[in-house]
Design a protein around this motif. Structure first.
Motif, PDB file in Angstrom:
ATOM      1  N   ILE A  36       0.844  -1.206   0.000  1.00 53.63           N
ATOM      2  CA  ILE A  36       0.000   0.000   0.000  1.00 53.63           C
ATOM      3  C   ILE A  36       0.876   1.252   0.000  1.00 53.63           C
ATOM      4  O   ILE A  36       0.633   2.199  -0.755  1.00 53.63           O
ATOM      5  N   ARG A  40       0.953   4.022  -2.988  1.00 47.41           N
ATOM      6  CA  ARG A  40       0.660   5.442  -2.723  1.00 47.41           C
ATOM      7  C   ARG A  40       1.707   6.345  -3.364  1.00 47.41           C
ATOM      8  O   ARG A  40       1.402   7.448  -3.793  1.00 47.41           O
ATOM      9  N   TYR A  51      -2.737   0.213  -5.976  1.00 48.95           N
ATOM     10  CA  TYR A  51      -3.299   0.622  -4.682  1.00 48.95           C
ATOM     11  C   TYR A  51      -4.625  -0.109  -4.431  1.00 48.95           C
ATOM     12  O   TYR A  51      -4.839  -0.657  -3.353  1.00 48.95           O
ATOM     13  N   ALA A  54      -3.976  -3.744  -3.636  1.00 49.93           N
ATOM     14  CA  ALA A  54      -3.422  -3.911  -2.292  1.00 49.93           C
ATOM     15  C   ALA A  54      -4.499  -3.714  -1.229  1.00 49.93           C
ATOM     16  O   ALA A  54      -4.539  -4.442  -0.230  1.00 49.93           O
ATOM     17  N   LYS A  55      -5.381  -2.750  -1.429  1.00 50.49           N
ATOM     18  CA  LYS A  55      -6.464  -2.517  -0.468  1.00 50.49           C
ATOM     19  C   LYS A  55      -7.450  -3.699  -0.473  1.00 50.49           C
ATOM     20  O   LYS A  55      -7.944  -4.099   0.580  1.00 50.49           O
ATOM     21  N   GLN A  58      -5.809  -6.419   1.422  1.00 51.32           N
ATOM     22  CA  GLN A  58      -5.858  -6.085   2.844  1.00 51.32           C
ATOM     23  C   GLN A  58      -7.229  -6.436   3.435  1.00 51.32           C
ATOM     24  O   GLN A  58      -7.317  -7.010   4.521  1.00 51.32           O
TER      25      GLN A  58
END
Length: 165
Positions: A36, A40, A51, A54-55, A58
Motif C-alpha cells: 500500500i 501510494r 493501490y 493492495a487494499k 488487505q
C-alpha cells in the motif's frame, strides 16, 4: 446475546488455525502495508490499480483474521482418550458394502479422520462429523453398521477399526 456457533476442532486443527493467524498478523499484514505504501508513492490514488489491488488484498486478509479469531474464541477442542466409539479426532477404518456403494465406486475398506467442519478435506480423507458419512459413523463402535444418506444415495458401511488421530 444470540447463540454462538461452537467450532469443533481437533488439537491439530486448532494448532493449524493458530499458526495461520499468527502468520497473517505478523507477516502478511506487514507485506500488504508495504504494498500500500509503495502504491501510494505512484501518485493519484483514483486511477491506481496497484493501490486498489493492495487494499482489496488487505480487506481479504483482515476478514480472514477476524474469521479465524472468532473460530478460535468459540473453539471446542476434542481430545478423547477412549477408542471405543467414533468421535471427532478419531481415525476410523470402514468397509463399504451394498449396491449403492458399488454404484458410487465406494466398495471395500477406507480410512478417514473425523474432524470438525472447518478442518474437513476429502482429498486428505478428513471427513466432517457433520457430513453424511461422518454423522452416520459418529458414536458407533467397532462392528457397528453405519448407514448414510448421501446426495448420490444411501451408503452402508461397517466400522472395522477406531484409533486416536
Amino acid at each position: 446475546m444470540a447463540d454462538v456457533k461452537e467450532y469443533i476442532l481437533t488439537p491439530d486443527g486448532k494448532a493449524n488455525l493458530e499458526e495461520e493467524l499468527n502468520h497473517l498478523i505478523t507477516v502478511t499484514r506487514k507485506e500488504i502495508s508495504a504494498k500500500i505504501k509503495e502504491a501510494r508513492s505512484f501518485g493519484d490514488l483514483s486511477e491506481n490499480a496497484e493501490y486498489d489491488a493492495a487494499k482489496d488484498e488487505q480487506a481479504r486478509v483482515e476478514s480472514r483474521i477476524n474469521t479465524i479469531s472468532h473460530m478460535l474464541k468459540y473453539a471446542k477442542v476434542v481430545n478423547e482418550d477412549s477408542n471405543d466409539t467414533v468421535t471427532v479426532g478419531k481415525i476410523i477404518t470402514v468397509d463399504f458394502h451394498g449396491a449403492a456403494a458399488e454404484e458410487m465406486g465406494m466398495t471395500g475398506e477406507a480410512t478417514y479422520t473425523i474432524v470438525g467442519s472447518t478442518e474437513a478435506d476429502p482429498n486428505e480423507n478428513k471427513l466432517s462429523y457433520e457430513s453424511p458419512i461422518g454423522a452416520a459413523c459418529l458414536n458407533k463402535s467397532v462392528g457397528d453398521e453405519a448407514v448414510a444418506e448421501t446426495p448420490m444415495g444411501i451408503v452402508s458401511c461397517t466400522i472395522l477399526k477406531i484409533e486416536r488421530a
